[in-house]
Motif scaffolding. Structure first.
Motif, PDB file in Angstrom:
ATOM      1  N   GLY A  69       6.325   0.546  -3.132  1.00  0.00           N
ATOM      2  CA  GLY A  69       6.432  -1.070  -2.881  1.00  0.00           C
ATOM      3  C   GLY A  69       7.822  -1.562  -2.974  1.00  0.00           C
ATOM      4  N   ALA A  70       8.755  -0.642  -2.740  1.00  0.00           N
ATOM      5  CA  ALA A  70      10.190  -1.206  -3.080  1.00  0.00           C
ATOM      6  C   ALA A  70      10.748  -1.873  -1.822  1.00  0.00           C
ATOM      7  N   ALA A  71      10.119  -1.715  -0.454  1.00  0.00           N
ATOM      8  CA  ALA A  71      10.596  -2.483   0.564  1.00  0.00           C
ATOM      9  C   ALA A  71      11.064  -3.742   0.452  1.00  0.00           C
ATOM     10  N   GLU A  72      12.145  -4.309   1.087  1.00  0.00           N
ATOM     11  CA  GLU A  72      12.484  -5.544   1.035  1.00  0.00           C
ATOM     12  C   GLU A  72      11.922  -6.045   2.456  1.00  0.00           C
ATOM     13  N   LEU A  73      10.859  -6.901   2.303  1.00  0.00           N
ATOM     14  CA  LEU A  73      10.125  -7.440   3.557  1.00  0.00           C
ATOM     15  C   LEU A  73      10.905  -8.782   3.962  1.00  0.00           C
ATOM     16  N   PRO A  74      10.836  -9.250   5.369  1.00  0.00           N
ATOM     17  CA  PRO A  74      11.322 -10.377   5.793  1.00  0.00           C
ATOM     18  C   PRO A  74      10.302 -11.679   4.949  1.00  0.00           C
ATOM     19  N   ALA A  75      10.903 -12.563   4.605  1.00  0.00           N
ATOM     20  CA  ALA A  75       9.961 -13.923   4.311  1.00  0.00           C
ATOM     21  C   ALA A  75       8.727 -13.884   5.275  1.00  0.00           C
TER      22      ALA A  75
END
Length: 170
Positions: A17-23
């Motif tokens: 769960g470390a992925a930085e996803l776009p808003a």
């Protein structure tokens, strides 16, 4: 590109769960793959599994930025900070460096499978406890999903997950 509407979805990997996803986007997990410790045959002799903490004093080869972050997080959980002496996202080069000795590396199963074979003097050991990387689809979280995203999800969900639940070849 997703946020700007240039693509409808993207297939990515994520560690815990470390992925930085776009808003405004959502991650749909599809498969997970094991992460193995790759080291020289002489270091692996007699071992069936590897415990990360046993390699605290070793030199390390780090992968891409996300894989490096996973290495740092995993080693911190085991109470050490790895001495990273090389960074590369070139998996065959990483495997060759580990085979030569002097450093070890964490390598996901899909990367091992893509390399087709390990160098003659390298071994990939499963970790105890196991560590995983998740492969999934990122799309914008909308009430009316595009036909392309629905098709991608439907087709990708048909792939036998066992193909992607990759175990490292010892």
């Amino acid at each position: 590109m997703l946020r700007d509407g240039e693509v409808d979805c993207a297939l990515i990997f994520d560690y815990a769960g470390a992925a930085e996803l776009p808003a405004g986007s959502v991650f749909t997990p599809l498969w997970r793959e094991t992460v193995s410790l790759v080291l020289s045959d002489d270091r692996a002799e007699g071992l069936a599994v590897a415990r990360l903490g046993d390699y605290a004093a070793d030199h390390w080869i780090a992968g891409c930025e996300k894989c490096r972050g996973h290495l740092l997080a995993a080693s911190a959980e085991c109470g050490f900070e790895p001495e990273i002496i090389q960074e590369t996202d070139n998996v065959p080069a990483m495997l060759a460096m580990a085979a030569a000795g002097g450093a070890v590396a964490l390598v996901p199963g899909l990367a091992l499978a893509a390399a087709r074979t390990l160098p003659d003097d390298a071994t990939a050991l499963p970790l105890e406890p196991p560590r995983y990387r998740t492969i999934g689809l990122v799309s914008m979280d909308t009430a009316n999903e595009s036909p392309q995203v629905r098709l991608a999800k439907r087709l990708l969900s048909r792939i036998d997950g066992s193909v992607w639940e990759l175990e490292a070849a010892a």
